[in-house]
Design a protein around this motif. Structure first.
Motif, PDB file in Angstrom:
ATOM      1  N   ASN A  60     -55.274 -44.351  -9.607  1.00 53.51           N
ATOM      2  CA  ASN A  60     -53.936 -44.903  -9.800  1.00 53.51           C
ATOM      3  C   ASN A  60     -53.884 -46.296  -9.210  1.00 53.51           C
ATOM      4  O   ASN A  60     -54.537 -46.568  -8.204  1.00 53.51           O
ATOM      5  CB  ASN A  60     -52.890 -44.037  -9.099  1.00 53.51           C
ATOM      6  N   TYR A  61     -53.073 -47.131  -9.826  1.00 52.06           N
ATOM      7  CA  TYR A  61     -52.888 -48.477  -9.284  1.00 52.06           C
ATOM      8  C   TYR A  61     -52.238 -48.416  -7.903  1.00 52.06           C
ATOM      9  O   TYR A  61     -51.217 -47.755  -7.733  1.00 52.06           O
ATOM     10  CB  TYR A  61     -52.002 -49.312 -10.208  1.00 52.06           C
ATOM     11  N   THR A  62     -52.836 -49.083  -6.947  1.00 53.51           N
ATOM     12  CA  THR A  62     -52.114 -49.419  -5.713  1.00 53.51           C
ATOM     13  C   THR A  62     -52.468 -50.875  -5.414  1.00 53.51           C
ATOM     14  O   THR A  62     -53.585 -51.311  -5.687  1.00 53.51           O
ATOM     15  CB  THR A  62     -52.519 -48.557  -4.484  1.00 53.51           C
ATOM     16  N   PRO A  63     -51.519 -51.624  -4.872  1.00 52.92           N
ATOM     17  CA  PRO A  63     -51.812 -53.030  -4.610  1.00 52.92           C
ATOM     18  C   PRO A  63     -52.984 -53.197  -3.648  1.00 52.92           C
ATOM     19  O   PRO A  63     -53.812 -54.094  -3.830  1.00 52.92           O
ATOM     20  CB  PRO A  63     -50.512 -53.576  -4.016  1.00 52.92           C
TER      21      PRO A  63
ATOM     22  N   LYS B  19     -50.546 -44.741  -0.588  1.00 53.76           N
ATOM     23  CA  LYS B  19     -50.946 -43.498  -1.274  1.00 53.76           C
ATOM     24  C   LYS B  19     -50.020 -43.245  -2.455  1.00 53.76           C
ATOM     25  O   LYS B  19     -48.807 -43.411  -2.348  1.00 53.76           O
ATOM     26  CB  LYS B  19     -50.846 -42.319  -0.311  1.00 53.76           C
ATOM     27  N   VAL B  20     -50.617 -42.819  -3.553  1.00 53.32           N
ATOM     28  CA  VAL B  20     -49.799 -42.416  -4.694  1.00 53.32           C
ATOM     29  C   VAL B  20     -49.597 -40.913  -4.601  1.00 53.32           C
ATOM     30  O   VAL B  20     -50.550 -40.148  -4.594  1.00 53.32           O
ATOM     31  CB  VAL B  20     -50.477 -42.801  -6.026  1.00 53.32           C
TER      32      VAL B  20
ATOM     33  N   GLU C 106     -47.364 -39.133  -6.625  1.00 57.58           N
ATOM     34  CA  GLU C 106     -47.021 -38.499  -7.891  1.00 57.58           C
ATOM     35  C   GLU C 106     -46.840 -39.559  -8.970  1.00 57.58           C
ATOM     36  O   GLU C 106     -46.305 -40.632  -8.707  1.00 57.58           O
ATOM     37  CB  GLU C 106     -45.684 -37.758  -7.687  1.00 57.58           C
ATOM     38  N   VAL C 107     -47.317 -39.233 -10.161  1.00 59.18           N
ATOM     39  CA  VAL C 107     -47.064 -40.117 -11.301  1.00 59.18           C
ATOM     40  C   VAL C 107     -46.396 -39.280 -12.380  1.00 59.18           C
ATOM     41  O   VAL C 107     -46.905 -38.241 -12.777  1.00 59.18           O
ATOM     42  CB  VAL C 107     -48.378 -40.713 -11.856  1.00 59.18           C
TER      43      VAL C 107
END
Lengths: 326, 263
Positions: free
Chosen positions: A71-74, A189-190, A192-193
């Motif tokens: 997942n994208y995180t900066p 941290k991601v 949930e998408v």
């Protein structure tokens, strides 16, 4: 010095998004003007399979394909770019003016002290230098901006650059880069998408059917959804419709919502307040359906119908359905 | 909890902006200024955090003298104090310089969280928040539509909209969170709030007091150089399709096929 122009590829569900090809089209044009070469950057997890599509456009495709990048995180994406930058740097990096592109670009600009022009609609050559063009003040004016840095970064709006496929596919090389992530790179941290299934994203839609105060209530948006279904369009809303709680803010078009550039924008029961026009007036074609002949929206509509939208919209959907099955 | 909110004064979005006679800059004669609408969500989020955890909400703005009005609006909503960075040398600063100036001001303050609006409605960049986080060496989440801060566990959880859906993210605090419109319903300043705001402390800063070199800010220090403005092409009103609703709908469908060519 290598005068490379890099494009950061945007992808979803294992596919490159159209905006990636828009950026590549523009990147190729810049390369032709400055005598540079076009490279692409592909970051994610399980993304390597998309590299061949990029190789057709780019002389080199940088690939970072690691589970931490699912997942994208900066933080993680910036680390991946940083690792690539340690090997080579472009003179210009193009990103989509998408939610993630606009999130990452300023972080990179701050880290590398680059010049960043955000949400541009074009980049042109002017007197031998690159000039970005960006709308400001609710699309009232365009500012032309020059860059004063060896690293120029630009985010470009989706839907504004028409894609032209390369005449001679370039069959570029692939360079895989291995990134070592430490704890600091993974502090975001991601959890949930969530994806809205089958929904056409507003900023990427070619056709938008939008409703305003004239819709009268949330239940009436059903007729817009039906028209949108027939057209393969996204549904948008004006600020009044959103503020009334009829539609979610994610559908708001306007200065405090989204700026959209579809081929066709159908405004139903929208009067055309300045802040709404700021979000849609760059649409290629505008259709307005409103019972008030004085509604400002008619001043910029290519086609207008002065009538009760509840009579027009279902009939229009029906007509289009018939045409499509013909 | 020490809560910082970065804010900006912008032209009112309800007013049509015109360019001056030379079309090089905007005609400011008829402009009224407001707090950037997205910053109001950030201020409200800050006030809610203060209500939950105690502490102070400090507003930070960079802008000319008139930006004091915007600060007072935020103070009237309930913020405790302000920092106003104002200096003629700052004129023409790009977003990275703006972030550097804000970072310089913030480094001297205690903070557990920094809140910003997602984007300012005038320049429409949305760059300052993420750049600021990078310069402060802390994480960020941009465009938050929900925000929960756990001051004991020292973490923040926010939802941000992405194309086609939403993403819920967690970061350790201190962090920069930028507010999307859906985040909350900003309160209106109360009358006593407005009265109190007049005497709340605002710390005035200039470039020198931030320890910055004037040549590193403003147009001189900016890597983005404005080269002029132009007006978008004027859209002409098109045609009104006459006839009864049913007939008009039919004609519109025909035009969508024949002229718009989407069918």
């Amino acid at each position: 010095m290598m005068r490379n122009v890099w494009v950061l590829a945007e992808h979803t569900d294992g596919k490159l998004k159209r905006v990636t090809f828009e950026l590549l089209t523009k990147g190729r044009e810049i390369c032709a003007a400055v005598g540079g070469t076009l490279c692409a950057v592909l970051i994610g997890s399980g993304v390597e399979g998309m590299a061949p599509d990029l190789q057709k456009w780019a002389s080199k495709v940088w690939v970072v394909d690691q589970p931490s990048l699912e997942n994208y995180t900066p933080d993680a994406y910036a680390k991946a770019m940083t690792t690539i930058f340690e090997k080579e740097r472009p003179i210009m990096l193009l990103l989509a003016a998408s939610s993630n592109g606009r999130d990452l670009a300023p972080k990179l600009a701050a880290r590398f002290d680059g010049a960043l022009a955000s949400s541009c609609t074009d980049v042109v050559m002017d007197g031998g230098r690159l000039v970005g063009i960006r709308p400001v003040l609710g699309e009232t004016a365009f500012v032309r901006v020059g860059f004063k840095s060896p690293l120029q970064i630009m985010t470009i709006r989706p839907n504004v650059i028409p894609v032209t496929e390369p005449e001679n596919p370039s069959n570029g090389t692939v360079e895989k880069v291995d990134v070592t992530f430490d704890e600091k790179d993974l502090r975001t941290k991601v959890l949930e998408v969530t994806k809205a299934a089958g929904k056409v994203e507003l900023t990427e839609a070619s056709i938008i059917v939008s409703g305003g105060r004239g819709m009268g209530g949330p239940e009436n948006f059903k007729i817009l959804e039906e028209l949108a279904d027939v057209l393969g369009a996204a549904v948008g809303a004006s600020r009044s419709a959103v503020d009334a709680g009829w539609r979610p803010h994610s559908e708001q078009v306007g200065q405090t919502g989204k700026v959209v550039n579809p081929t066709l924008y159908i405004a139903c029961g929208i009067s055309g307040a300045i802040q709404h026009l700021a979000g849609m007036k760059t649409s290629r074609w505008i259709v307005a359906i409103n019972k008030d002949p004085e509604a400002p929206i008619f001043k910029l509509a290519d086609f207008g119908i002065v009538a009760n939208l509840f009579d027009v919209v279902p009939k229009l959907a029906e007509e289009i359905k018939t045409m499509k099955t013909d | 909890m020490n809560i910082l909110v970065c804010m900006k004064q912008v032209p009112d979005t309800a007013i049509a902006i015109r360019l001056d006679a030379e079309q090089k800059s905007i005609d400011r004669s008829e402009i009224t200024y407001v707090v950037n609408p997205f910053d109001e969500y950030a201020i409200e989020a800050g006030l809610q955090l203060k209500e939950k955890y105690g502490g102070e909400v400090t507003l930070v703005t960079m802008g000319p003298d008139r930006a004091d009005e915007a600060l007072r609006t935020g103070l009237a909503m309930g913020a405790d104090k302000g920092v106003h960075i104002s200096d003629p040398a700052l004129e023409g600063s790009d977003t990275l310089v703006t972030a550097k100036v804000l970072a310089a001001a913030i480094k001297g303050l205690p903070y557990d969280i920094v809140l910003c609006g997602k984007v300012a409605t005038d320049d429409n960049t949305g760059q300052v928040g993420p750049a600021l986080a990078e310069l402060l060496g802390i994480p960020h989440i941009s465009g938050a539509t929900t925000l929960e801060v756990d001051d004991d566990a020292k973490k923040a959880t926010a939802t941000r909209e992405v194309e086609g859906g939403f993403m819920r993210m967690e970061v350790p605090i201190p962090a920069v969170i930028t507010a999307e419109k859906d985040l909350n319903a900003p309160r209106y300043p109360s009358l006593p709030g407005i009265m109190k705001a007049k005497t709340k402390p605002v710390d005035k800063k200039d470039v020198a007091s931030l320890g910055m070199d004037p040549s590193s800010v403003g147009l001189a220090g900016s890597k983005i150089q404005p080269m002029g403005m132009s007006l978008p092409p004027v859209r002409e009103a098109g045609r009104i399709i006459e006839g009864e609703a049913e007939e008009a709908a039919k004609e519109l469908a025909r035009l969508l096929r024949a002229e718009v060519k989407i069918l």
